[in-house]
Design an enzyme around this catalytic site. Structure first.
Site, PDB file in Angstrom:
ATOM      1  N   SER A 127      62.462  58.641  67.032  1.00 44.44           N
ATOM      2  CA  SER A 127      64.060  58.733  67.280  1.00 44.44           C
ATOM      3  C   SER A 127      64.733  58.824  66.041  1.00 44.44           C
ATOM      4  O   SER A 127      65.994  59.473  65.860  1.00 44.44           O
ATOM      5  CB  SER A 127      64.736  57.608  67.920  1.00 44.44           C
ATOM      6  N   LYS A 173      71.890  51.291  70.299  1.00 40.20           N
ATOM      7  CA  LYS A 173      72.154  51.941  68.955  1.00 40.20           C
ATOM      8  C   LYS A 173      73.441  52.411  68.634  1.00 40.20           C
ATOM      9  O   LYS A 173      73.907  52.187  67.421  1.00 40.20           O
ATOM     10  CB  LYS A 173      71.055  53.326  69.063  1.00 40.20           C
TER      11      LYS A 173
END
Length: 364
Positions: free
Chosen positions: A257, A302
């Site tokens: 990611s 996140k």
């Protein structure tokens, strides 16, 4: 003891027993929470996250932070109170255990897979960045992974360059599966490969690894469980030959990611102007060698991590926008991106103080 006192005492014992039971009952769930963020333009653990040798670099400013998510380990069993507590928190997410660890993966298997994905992500990030800058990046087809206990285990190795299958030249990874499945299960397939050790030695010597001596490897196919097609138990992928050295050093991080943020950091160091203009930007997203940005898991955690670190803008994969909006922290602008080019244009608008030109995540 009176009947009333006996009833109270019995009820108290029952309640204590119930609480004790709840504390020991384990449920098949795992928890995600905000992890650390790291500025890809800076240092981590005293060392530069990104270092480039053999090419001119330029000063950078601001932040391009990659973000992470903490997850409970594969062998951790949550208690029912832990799961209930996590469900009601804004800074954690409780999901079925199999969502994070499908097919009963062990902690070691999950860690190995994350490490492999992280390495591949770095390679794709480098290739995407250099292509964006107009720098040629030769590509070759390799064995990306070998299935444990599969027919190819011990015969083919991750990193072997696949030049041909049954004498047919291989031009891209998809060719490998196509040529293998032309066989019936039980038949043999002949791979022409440059062994990974020879390829690595050639690269270190500054030579073209695809021109190294080849050898032929024979593997007997087996039937795939789902559709009975012939397979050999490998995954083909792409590797790249870079014209200069690009090192990404970041321990204790796995998965794909961070690809987008690594690509942006490479572009920032190799070109002018300074991408962020001093702004604190964070983000996430997978990236392939063509610069296409893909969705990731745990985006809500996140965004929380990014805002806590000080970010004002968060580069969000387009497919993750609806989920990210569900828990967006105050003061954090969610910037919608579908490619490396989208991200660069958004950063240009931010740098030039054109907020209306920054594409934002929307609910639709």
């Amino acid at each position: 003891m009176s009947r009333r006192h006996a009833t109270i005492f019995s009820s108290l014992l029952l309640l204590i027993g119930l609480v004790c039971t709840l504390l020991v009952v384990r449920v098949p769930y795992s928890e995600l929470s905000p992890g650390p963020t790291v500025n890809t333009l800076g240092k981590h653990g005293g060392d530069p996250v990104l270092s480039i040798e053999g090419r001119r670099t330029y000063p950078t400013s601001g932040h391009l932070n990659m973000t992470t998510v903490r997850v409970t380990s594969a062998d951790y069993q949550m208690s029912l109170p832990e799961a209930l507590y996590g469900w009601f928190r804004d800074d954690s997410s409780v999901v079925p255990h199999e969502t994070l660890y499908p097919d009963g993966k062990t902690a070691e298997e999950a860690e190995q897979e994350n490490a492999e994905e992280f390495t591949q992500s770095q390679e794709s990030a480098k290739a995407a960045a250099l292509k964006e800058l107009g720098i040629e990046v030769p590509t070759r087809t390799v064995v990306a992974a070998v299935v444990k206990d599969g027919p190819a285990e011990g015969t083919l190795r991750a990193g072997d360059i696949v030049k041909a299958v049954d004498g047919e030249p291989v031009k891209q990874p998809a060719d490998v599966a196509k040529l293998v499945t032309e066989h019936k299960p039980g038949e043999e397939v002949v791979f022409t490969v440059v062994p990974v050790k020879q390829a690595e030695a050639a690269e270190k010597a500054g030579q073209d690894p695809t021109a190294s001596p080849t050898k032929e490897v024979t593997v007997r196919t087996v039937a795939a469980e789902e559709d009975n097609r012939a397979i050999v138990g490998i995954q083909a992928g792409s590797a790249h030959t870079f014209p200069f050295r690009i090192d990404i050093k970041l321990a204790d991080v796995g998965g794909p990611s961070a690809g987008l943020m690594f690509s942006l950091a490479i572009v920032d160091k190799l070109s002018r102007p300074d991408l962020t203009g001093g702004a604190f930007v964070a983000g996430t997203g997978t990236i392939n060698a063509d610069g296409e940005v893909g969705p990731i898991g745990g985006v809500q955690m996140k965004t929380v991590a990014a805002r806590r670190a000080g970010a004002t803008h968060f580069l969000t994969p387009e497919a993750n926008c609806p989920s990210a909006l569900g828990n967006a922290p105050d003061g954090l602008t969610l910037v919608k991106v579908g490619s490396l080019d989208d991200a660069l244009k958004a950063l240009e608008a931010l740098r030039e103080d054109r907020p209306a030109d920054i594409p934002r995540c929307t609910a639709d």
